[in-house]
Design a protein around this motif. Sequence first.
Motif, PDB file in Angstrom:
ATOM      1  N   ALA B  51       0.769  -1.264  -0.125  1.00 53.67           N
ATOM      2  CA  ALA B  51       0.061   0.103  -0.108  1.00 53.67           C
ATOM      3  C   ALA B  51       0.966   1.287   0.012  1.00 53.67           C
ATOM      4  O   ALA B  51       0.398   2.485  -0.145  1.00 53.67           O
ATOM      5  N   GLY B  52       2.104   1.144   0.199  1.00 56.33           N
ATOM      6  CA  GLY B  52       3.102   2.298   0.167  1.00 56.33           C
ATOM      7  C   GLY B  52       2.848   3.367  -0.674  1.00 56.33           C
ATOM      8  O   GLY B  52       2.733   4.561  -0.468  1.00 56.33           O
ATOM      9  N   PRO B  53       2.735   2.917  -2.236  1.00 57.33           N
ATOM     10  CA  PRO B  53       2.746   3.935  -3.123  1.00 57.33           C
ATOM     11  C   PRO B  53       1.138   4.858  -2.808  1.00 57.33           C
ATOM     12  O   PRO B  53       1.356   6.027  -3.109  1.00 57.33           O
ATOM     13  N   GLY B  54       0.243   4.063  -2.599  1.00 59.03           N
ATOM     14  CA  GLY B  54      -1.074   4.754  -2.446  1.00 59.03           C
ATOM     15  C   GLY B  54      -1.018   5.812  -1.130  1.00 59.03           C
ATOM     16  O   GLY B  54      -1.452   6.600  -1.277  1.00 59.03           O
ATOM     17  N   LEU B  55      -0.459   5.263  -0.129  1.00 54.27           N
ATOM     18  CA  LEU B  55      -0.370   5.875   0.986  1.00 54.27           C
ATOM     19  C   LEU B  55       0.548   7.327   0.835  1.00 54.27           C
ATOM     20  O   LEU B  55       0.383   8.217   1.137  1.00 54.27           O
ATOM     21  N   PHE B  56       1.547   6.994   0.052  1.00 58.24           N
ATOM     22  CA  PHE B  56       2.750   8.197  -0.206  1.00 58.24           C
ATOM     23  C   PHE B  56       1.846   9.148  -1.049  1.00 58.24           C
ATOM     24  O   PHE B  56       1.851  10.355  -0.667  1.00 58.24           O
ATOM     25  N   TRP B  57       1.064   8.882  -2.206  1.00 57.37           N
ATOM     26  CA  TRP B  57       0.198   9.787  -2.830  1.00 57.37           C
ATOM     27  C   TRP B  57      -0.897  10.361  -2.000  1.00 57.37           C
ATOM     28  O   TRP B  57      -1.319  11.481  -2.367  1.00 57.37           O
ATOM     29  N   VAL B  58      -1.595   9.795  -1.095  1.00 58.09           N
ATOM     30  CA  VAL B  58      -2.517  10.288  -0.468  1.00 58.09           C
ATOM     31  C   VAL B  58      -1.878  11.364   0.589  1.00 58.09           C
ATOM     32  O   VAL B  58      -2.508  12.614   0.542  1.00 58.09           O
ATOM     33  N   ALA B  59      -0.814  11.319   1.134  1.00 55.11           N
ATOM     34  CA  ALA B  59      -0.082  12.007   1.935  1.00 55.11           C
ATOM     35  C   ALA B  59       0.223  13.406   0.880  1.00 55.11           C
ATOM     36  O   ALA B  59       0.120  14.279   1.376  1.00 55.11           O
ATOM     37  N   VAL B  60       0.787  13.171  -0.161  1.00 49.38           N
ATOM     38  CA  VAL B  60       1.190  14.343  -1.101  1.00 49.38           C
ATOM     39  C   VAL B  60       0.008  15.108  -1.515  1.00 49.38           C
ATOM     40  O   VAL B  60      -0.044  16.383  -1.244  1.00 49.38           O
ATOM     41  N   LEU B  61      -1.228  14.329  -1.623  1.00 51.40           N
ATOM     42  CA  LEU B  61      -2.446  15.158  -2.026  1.00 51.40           C
ATOM     43  C   LEU B  61      -2.911  16.024  -0.737  1.00 51.40           C
ATOM     44  O   LEU B  61      -3.233  17.104  -0.986  1.00 51.40           O
ATOM     45  N   LEU B  62      -2.769  15.517   0.257  1.00 51.39           N
ATOM     46  CA  LEU B  62      -3.187  16.141   1.676  1.00 51.39           C
ATOM     47  C   LEU B  62      -2.323  17.352   1.684  1.00 51.39           C
ATOM     48  O   LEU B  62      -2.531  18.572   2.237  1.00 51.39           O
ATOM     49  N   CYS B  63      -0.942  17.278   1.538  1.00 49.45           N
ATOM     50  CA  CYS B  63      -0.087  18.456   1.425  1.00 49.45           C
ATOM     51  C   CYS B  63      -0.127  19.304   0.355  1.00 49.45           C
ATOM     52  O   CYS B  63       0.138  20.609   0.631  1.00 49.45           O
ATOM     53  N   CYS B  64      -0.741  18.858  -0.998  1.00 51.14           N
ATOM     54  CA  CYS B  64      -0.901  19.734  -1.878  1.00 51.14           C
ATOM     55  C   CYS B  64      -2.056  20.894  -1.409  1.00 51.14           C
ATOM     56  O   CYS B  64      -1.977  21.924  -1.680  1.00 51.14           O
ATOM     57  N   LEU B  65      -2.974  20.231  -0.692  1.00 49.06           N
ATOM     58  CA  LEU B  65      -4.302  21.031  -0.291  1.00 49.06           C
ATOM     59  C   LEU B  65      -3.763  22.159   0.717  1.00 49.06           C
ATOM     60  O   LEU B  65      -4.206  23.378   0.425  1.00 49.06           O
ATOM     61  N   LEU B  66      -2.841  21.687   1.551  1.00 52.52           N
ATOM     62  CA  LEU B  66      -2.132  22.888   2.594  1.00 52.52           C
ATOM     63  C   LEU B  66      -1.385  23.881   1.616  1.00 52.52           C
ATOM     64  O   LEU B  66      -1.460  25.104   1.943  1.00 52.52           O
ATOM     65  N   ALA B  67      -0.802  23.451   0.784  1.00 52.44           N
ATOM     66  CA  ALA B  67       0.155  24.146  -0.069  1.00 52.44           C
ATOM     67  C   ALA B  67      -0.639  25.391  -0.979  1.00 52.44           C
ATOM     68  O   ALA B  67      -0.252  26.628  -1.000  1.00 52.44           O
ATOM     69  N   VAL B  68      -1.746  24.664  -1.340  1.00 56.09           N
ATOM     70  CA  VAL B  68      -2.709  25.653  -2.376  1.00 56.09           C
ATOM     71  C   VAL B  68      -3.323  26.531  -1.474  1.00 56.09           C
ATOM     72  O   VAL B  68      -3.239  27.949  -1.651  1.00 56.09           O
ATOM     73  N   GLN B  69      -3.700  25.996  -0.315  1.00 52.36           N
ATOM     74  CA  GLN B  69      -4.529  27.031   0.429  1.00 52.36           C
ATOM     75  C   GLN B  69      -3.574  28.148   1.199  1.00 52.36           C
ATOM     76  O   GLN B  69      -3.652  29.374   1.183  1.00 52.36           O
ATOM     77  N   ARG B  70      -2.436  27.829   1.254  1.00 54.88           N
ATOM     78  CA  ARG B  70      -1.268  28.771   1.818  1.00 54.88           C
ATOM     79  C   ARG B  70      -0.889  29.795   0.682  1.00 54.88           C
ATOM     80  O   ARG B  70      -0.785  31.032   0.914  1.00 54.88           O
ATOM     81  N   SER B  71      -0.979  29.147  -0.781  1.00 55.30           N
ATOM     82  CA  SER B  71      -0.615  29.965  -1.658  1.00 55.30           C
ATOM     83  C   SER B  71      -1.479  31.105  -1.667  1.00 55.30           C
ATOM     84  O   SER B  71      -0.997  32.225  -2.350  1.00 55.30           O
TER      85      SER B  71
END
Lengths: 226, 222
Positions: B51-71
């Motif tokens: 499940a590592g790849p899926g968990l990795f990309w879920v984590a990236v997705l959540l970080c993307c939301l934070l980065a966009v909100q910050r932007s």
Amino acid sequence: MDPVIHLRSAVALAGRFPVLAGADLDVERGEIVLLQGANGAGKTSVLRACAGLLRVVSGEARVLGADLVADPRAVRRRVGLFGHATALYEDLSAAQNVRFALRAARRPADGAAPALERMGITGRLVAAPVASLSAGQRRRVALASLVARDPELWLLDEPHAGLDAEHRDLLDSVVGDAVGRGATVLMASHEHDRAHALAGRAVTVAGGMIGRDAASFDRRSPAHVA
Amino acid sequence: MWRDALLVGGKDLRVELRSRVTTNQVAPYSILVLVLFGFAFDQDRALLTRAGPGLFWVAVLLCCLLAVQRSFAIEAADGARDGLRLSGLDPAGVFVGKAAAVAAQLAALEVLLGVGVVVLFGTNLRDPALLVLSALAATVGLAAAGTLYGIVAAGLRVRETLLPLLVLPVVAPVLLGATQAWMAALGLSSTDGWRWFVLLASFAAMYVTVGVLSFGTLVEEA
């Protein structure tokens, strides 16, 4: 010569709400015109419409020769709006903010230092994050951006607010210098004494409409301002 | 456009370097997400690896939301968005600059998360080119779609809660494609990972194009 600002029956919307309801105004090059009126009369809306930030949906609206009804963006790089908000990035320093504004306006960034110095932002204040500056210092940084950009049309919304007496005098001097270089100024202010001393004439805004000249003053030359 | 993109992207990255929100908050958050996944599947190491790849990309997705909100939060403060509109910058350049800054932050986080995945879940690399190129395409796609919906939500009072609702369904293909491509690259599945890379690249190209063409209108309407 065409007026710098020409509004005829201009209607502007903020969302769906009409904030200008058929405004008429002509401002000639080199004039300093004061918008006066009660809170909520529409003074800020007139300034924002002239900056191309409010959509003019009907009537005529020409600023610096650009038709704002057709393309509100056309005039933006040539005007400067100094309002209640400073439009600064809090995590950047004063110098970084002014340099960014200059580069965005296609101006050389080395104009930042003299402008900041003119507005009394010197020493450690230049490199300090804007978030660490006082409200008055932030407004002076925002003014430094305006001074550095040296727009053709200055749109000033309560420009004296938040400044101490010394820097209010400095602001008046800066505005006078800009007019001396050929700029035009439209401002809204409740600081009647200062604003009347600065302006050549005043117009009254009420209910999103602009009346005929409410008062006319002797045109002061920039040298006599401040 | 490119000059304005460089200016805006540089400004956004300078803001992040000075505020350290990404390094002090988003990066620890992303590692925390991985560790929590590790806790949840602790007793099944094989499942964690798979499940590592899926968990990795879920984590990236959540970080993307934070980065966009910050932007867009930095543009909302003290009328900065009006300043940006008045600057006369090319809206397409603003879009590319903001998306590039988000992508740069995500790329840095992906390196950190990649190390975390290797340490916590254990993985073996089979096709490094597929891994890197699919990560690149997925990152560009996430940043472009996030930035596009970020400006849609920017003018609304409910932007913090609306943004995930808008972005998460839209980027579901990225999550699927990147996970499948990475599973192939890591030897965890026998599917053709390059077909998923094509999906990711197409998604990225589509959202970059839509963003370049529509950002100006969206900025005016926000």
